[in-house]
Structures are given as C-alpha cells and as structure tokens.
Design a protein around this motif. Structure first.
Motif, PDB file in Angstrom:
ATOM      1  N   GLN A 100       0.814  -1.216   0.000  1.00 40.70           N
ATOM      2  CA  GLN A 100       0.000   0.000   0.000  1.00 40.70           C
ATOM      3  C   GLN A 100       0.848   1.267   0.000  1.00 40.70           C
ATOM      4  O   GLN A 100       0.397   2.317  -0.463  1.00 40.70           O
ATOM      5  CB  GLN A 100      -0.920   0.002   1.227  1.00 40.70           C
ATOM      6  N   SER A 102       3.728   1.448  -1.545  1.00 36.32           N
ATOM      7  CA  SER A 102       4.616   1.392  -2.707  1.00 36.32           C
ATOM      8  C   SER A 102       4.437   2.616  -3.606  1.00 36.32           C
ATOM      9  O   SER A 102       3.352   3.207  -3.704  1.00 36.32           O
ATOM     10  CB  SER A 102       4.330   0.112  -3.508  1.00 36.32           C
ATOM     11  N   LYS A 105       2.005   2.419  -8.834  1.00 35.81           N
ATOM     12  CA  LYS A 105       0.545   2.461  -8.759  1.00 35.81           C
ATOM     13  C   LYS A 105      -0.116   1.095  -8.939  1.00 35.81           C
ATOM     14  O   LYS A 105      -1.038   0.760  -8.193  1.00 35.81           O
ATOM     15  CB  LYS A 105      -0.006   3.454  -9.782  1.00 35.81           C
ATOM     16  N   ARG A 108       0.227  -0.741  -5.704  1.00 35.33           N
ATOM     17  CA  ARG A 108      -0.559  -0.095  -4.652  1.00 35.33           C
ATOM     18  C   ARG A 108      -2.047  -0.364  -4.832  1.00 35.33           C
ATOM     19  O   ARG A 108      -2.746  -0.699  -3.883  1.00 35.33           O
ATOM     20  CB  ARG A 108      -0.275   1.402  -4.647  1.00 35.33           C
ATOM     21  N   TRP A 109      -2.546  -0.250  -6.062  1.00 34.61           N
ATOM     22  CA  TRP A 109      -3.969  -0.478  -6.305  1.00 34.61           C
ATOM     23  C   TRP A 109      -4.349  -1.935  -6.038  1.00 34.61           C
ATOM     24  O   TRP A 109      -5.394  -2.211  -5.447  1.00 34.61           O
ATOM     25  CB  TRP A 109      -4.316  -0.100  -7.746  1.00 34.61           C
ATOM     26  N   THR A 111      -2.856  -4.055  -4.039  1.00 36.86           N
ATOM     27  CA  THR A 111      -2.778  -4.331  -2.610  1.00 36.86           C
ATOM     28  C   THR A 111      -3.957  -3.727  -1.870  1.00 36.86           C
ATOM     29  O   THR A 111      -4.543  -4.371  -0.984  1.00 36.86           O
ATOM     30  CB  THR A 111      -1.466  -3.775  -2.031  1.00 36.86           C
ATOM     31  N   ARG A 160       0.111   0.666   8.009  1.00 36.11           N
ATOM     32  CA  ARG A 160       0.117   1.789   7.066  1.00 36.11           C
ATOM     33  C   ARG A 160      -0.192   3.103   7.775  1.00 36.11           C
ATOM     34  O   ARG A 160       0.477   4.125   7.554  1.00 36.11           O
ATOM     35  CB  ARG A 160      -0.900   1.542   5.961  1.00 36.11           C
TER      36      ARG A 160
END
Length: 283
Positions: A100, A102, A105, A108-109, A111, A160
């Motif tokens: 998340q 990272s 993109k 991240r998306w 995850t 996070r």
C-alpha cells in the motif's frame, strides 16, 4: 494554582455544570438504571434456577480426568490456531502495508483492493468457505487461513496508518541524506511508527484470539467446541451443564486475553522507557 484554574475554566467552557435539578434528575435516573439492571439479573438467575442450572450435580462432570483432559486439549488447540494465525497475519500485514505504501501504482492499487476485500468479507463466511472448498479434512487450516486473511488485512491498515503518522520531515530528511526508500522505511519510519501502532496491533491480536472460537462451526476441536460438547451431555436427572461450562470456559478465554493485553502493556512500557533513555542520553 494557575493550572487548577485553567483546568476549571476549560471544563466550564466544554460543558455547563449541572444545577440542583439536573443533579437530582441524574441521581433518579442512576437509581432507576441500577434497579433495572438488578431486575434483569434477578430474572435471568430465577429462570436458570428453575431449569436446575445451579444444581451442584452439574459440576460432577469436571471431576473426571477425561473431561479435564478434553478441556486441556481444547485449550492447546486454541493456542495452536492462535499462534499460527497471529504469526501469519503479522507477516501478511507487513507485506500488504508495504504494497500500500509502494510508489508503483499497479502494486498499490492491487494491494489496496486485496486489503479492502478481506476487511469487508465476514470472517465466518470466509472460514466456512475455506473449509468446504479446500480444508474439509483439515479444519484447523481453514480457521488459521481465514483468520490470517482477515486479521492480516486489518494489521496492514494499522501498519500503514502508523507509518503515515510519522512526521513527513523525518522521511524528507532521510531522502535528503541520500537514503533509498527501503532504508528510509526500515531505519527511520517503521521504528518510530512501532511505538504508536503497537497497542493497536496487540489489540487486534486479542481479537484474533477470541475469533478462534469460530472454529467450532467447522468442527475444529478448540476450546469452545469442547465446551459445547461437554454441555451437550446430560448428567442423569440434573440436565445439561450449560452454566457450569460457561463458568469454566469463559474465564479461560478472559484470562488468555488479559495475559495478552498485559504483555502488550509491558512491551509498550519497555519501549517507552528505552525511548526516554535515548532521549536523555542525547540531551
């Protein structure tokens, strides 16, 4: 003296002090609430007593070595499932949190989608689905994997949030010194974030421990399953020992959760003392 005046002034700004009528009304409401709670407790006691749930003979089952051994085996099974789920969920949470955070993109998306999916999935449905789809002969792994996926997603959000709570200047200063992102995360941000997110992480582990009781749905012989089996066996004319089982199994769960919470407080206090020593040494 000035601090007392300041606190009193702040309290008066936040709310109005109750007058004589309000205090009287609050007392009456408090007495009525206590009377209502006492009435409900008495009603529950009377209903259970009429059904013979406080018969001393219902406790005879716990005198047998076989019953005591079943409770011990159920406790060990609960701790085994919890230990595996706790370890795997922390590892999974760290990996998902890294995804998340990272800079890429797609990573991240993907995850974030995984985290949100398993956070939204009801845990019981997840465990039952895993049991019937893959682990019908090994119910423990259905329970462990279900707990891992759900609690790992929650732990990822905790980690996070803890990393993002660190002041941005810490990371910017590290980047200015030429550090890479991995170094910034492992050496600067995560060590500072651990102190703030540790209580939430341990609190989620307590939830994981309590959720092991869902294993009785898929016939995993954990503590609740054993207690249900004991309570389902009638004891002559005395009936089913539901209340004795609750009074034995319930405190065991409470004791385990309290021990885990005490461990969290000890770790938190130890970390705080270490931070204070480092601060005083630097000063």
């Amino acid at each position: 003296m000035s601090s007392l005046f300041t606190r009193a002034s702040a309290a008066s700004v936040l709310y109005d002090a109750p007058g004589p009528r309000a205090r009287s009304r609050n007392r009456i409401l408090g007495v009525l609430a206590l009377a209502g709670i006492a009435g409900l407790l008495w009603y529950a006691y009377s209903a259970l007593d009429e059904n013979g749930q406080f018969d001393p003979q219902l406790w005879d089952a716990f005198q047998y070595n076989a019953v005591q051994q079943r409770i011990v085996d159920g406790l060990l099974a609960t701790l085994e499932a919890f230990g595996l789920a706790a370890l795997f969920s922390l590892v999974l949470g760290a990996l998902l949190a890294a995804g998340q955070l990272s800079d890429h993109k797609p990573v991240r998306w993907a995850t974030v989608s995984v985290v949100q999916f398993f956070r939204a999935m009801p845990l019981l449905i997840l465990i039952v689905a895993l049991y019937y789809a893959f682990f019908a002969k090994e119910p423990m792994w259905a329970l462990v994997l279900g707990l891992t996926l759900y609690n790992g997603s929650v732990q990822a959000e905790i980690i996070r949030s803890g990393v993002n709570a660190v002041p941005r200047g810490q990371g910017e200063a590290a980047y200015a010194l030429g550090m890479g992102k991995t170094q910034v995360m492992t050496l600067i941000l995560v060590p500072q974030a651990i102190r703030s997110m540790l209580p939430s992480m341990i609190g989620q582990l307590v939830v994981t421990l309590k959720d092991t009781s869902l294993g009785f749905i898929i016939t995993y012989h954990e503590l609740l399953f054993v207690g249900k089996a004991i309570a389902s066996q009638p004891l002559n004319a005395a009936g089913f020992p539901y209340i004795p089982v609750v009074l034995v199994i319930g405190p065991i769960y409470i004791a385990m959760c309290l021990l885990l919470t005490a461990l969290a407080r000890w770790i938190e206090a130890r970390g705080r003392r270490g931070a204070n020593r480092r601060t005083s040494a630097a000063a």
